[in-house]
Design a protein around this motif. Sequence first.
Motif, PDB file in Angstrom:
ATOM      1  N   HIS A 117       0.819  -1.214   0.000  1.00 18.33           N
ATOM      2  CA  HIS A 117       0.000   0.000   0.000  1.00 18.33           C
ATOM      3  C   HIS A 117       0.856   1.268   0.000  1.00 18.33           C
ATOM      4  CE1 HIS A 117      -3.692  -2.201   0.391  1.00 18.33           C
ATOM      5  NE2 HIS A 117      -3.316  -2.769   1.524  1.00 18.33           N
ATOM      6  N   GLY A 118       2.163   1.126  -0.140  1.00 24.78           N
ATOM      7  CA  GLY A 118       3.029   2.296  -0.165  1.00 24.78           C
ATOM      8  C   GLY A 118       3.137   2.972   1.192  1.00 24.78           C
ATOM      9  N   GLY A 119       3.204   4.301   1.169  1.00 26.83           N
ATOM     10  CA  GLY A 119       3.348   5.044   2.410  1.00 26.83           C
ATOM     11  C   GLY A 119       2.449   6.259   2.446  1.00 26.83           C
ATOM     12  N   ILE A 120       2.018   6.635   3.659  1.00 30.06           N
ATOM     13  CA  ILE A 120       1.237   7.853   3.851  1.00 30.06           C
ATOM     14  C   ILE A 120       1.935   8.703   4.906  1.00 30.06           C
ATOM     15  CG2 ILE A 120      -0.966   6.882   3.121  1.00 30.06           C
ATOM     16  CD1 ILE A 120      -1.691   6.494   6.074  1.00 30.06           C
ATOM     17  N   ASN A 121       1.824  10.005   4.746  1.00 32.58           N
ATOM     18  CA  ASN A 121       2.494  10.948   5.645  1.00 32.58           C
ATOM     19  C   ASN A 121       1.483  11.933   6.208  1.00 32.58           C
ATOM     20  OD1 ASN A 121       4.779  12.448   6.824  1.00 32.58           O
ATOM     21  ND2 ASN A 121       4.244  14.005   5.312  1.00 32.58           N
ATOM     22  N   ALA A 122       1.648  12.253   7.496  1.00 33.38           N
ATOM     23  CA  ALA A 122       0.842  13.298   8.136  1.00 33.38           C
ATOM     24  C   ALA A 122       1.663  14.577   8.153  1.00 33.38           C
ATOM     25  CB  ALA A 122       0.464  12.887   9.545  1.00 33.38           C
ATOM     26  N   HIS A 123       1.172  15.604   7.471  1.00 34.39           N
ATOM     27  CA  HIS A 123       1.888  16.878   7.400  1.00 34.39           C
ATOM     28  C   HIS A 123       1.113  17.945   8.156  1.00 34.39           C
ATOM     29  CE1 HIS A 123       4.735  19.748   5.728  1.00 34.39           C
ATOM     30  NE2 HIS A 123       3.720  20.547   5.452  1.00 34.39           N
ATOM     31  N   GLY A 124       1.817  18.759   8.931  1.00 33.35           N
ATOM     32  CA  GLY A 124       1.184  19.724   9.813  1.00 33.35           C
ATOM     33  C   GLY A 124       0.780  21.026   9.171  1.00 33.35           C
TER      34      GLY A 124
END
Length: 326
Positions: A117-124
């Motif tokens: 599923h690849g990668g997900i990032n939380a950005h502020g």
Amino acid sequence: MALNILFFGTNHPKSIKPLYALDRKHQILGVVEWSPKEDTVKKILRQIYHYGKGLRGEVKTLRSFAKNRKIPHINTHSCPITSGEFEEKIKNLQPDLICVSNFGERIPLNIIEIPKHGGINAHGSYLPNYQGAIPWFWQYYNMEKEGGVTIHRMSEKEDQGEILLQEKFPIELGLRENQLLQRITKHTTKLLMETVEEIEQTGGIEANEGNIIPKEPENLFKGRCIQRGEKFIDWNIWEVERVYHFLRGTDAMELDPPFWGGIWEVQDYKKMKTPSGKATSDARRRQPGDIRKTKEGYRLLCKNGEVLLQPHFSFKALITGMLAKR
């Protein structure tokens, strides 16, 4: 079926709290901790700081999380993220998904492509605005009235993957740094959980129509790392509200500390039609940026008013100052 997640982060609530939330519903295979290169003294001081946080009942470290669950803990200082050793370790873990929150280094594409599923990032920030480093700082700098959090697919370009979920929240005048970071952490945890749950249920997640970041965004502010000793306030231009808001949101980092291990607490501000730069006993006038002691406390002169300050001792400031001297 619960997903097998590899988590990337740092020893900060913006990483720790989402990690614990994900752990309640999914299988955390391992944690990757971003760690800057440090000499032995810096490392010891940082350990003392985190030990103090533990005594105060604050969040634990990624290392303690991994130790308690008997899962791998990979430190990027000892195992660089660009090394073949790192890639081999990630392949051996066979994660379904990489989740990232508050990680201090760009993750190479060959790592992102390992999970199915690849990668997900939380950005502020509410992307596409404030891509890049420390977005919360630059939002204080620009006196933004709204902040946000974005969950996006990870790609080769920093913070430019497809936007999956977003939420906004207000940034009131004088909102303290810890209050803003608490809001970011709250929304990060919520949105990461929602995104992972949708991936679990559907096998993927579709980007919202129209929410794809343009390849070459125009007229957008991009964050960057700040340099030690860098100054940002233009005392001849910034009005007192902006100075007050910026100092409240950055722990008054622009000001020289009142004493070793001390910090300025920014309490309030007062507007005046004419700055109160009255002549001192030696017949010299104060200038914007000057601090004077009064019966009510310390006052910082600004273009059109004053900011009320009080000095305090801070264990964090003491350790930070010792680290900065190294």
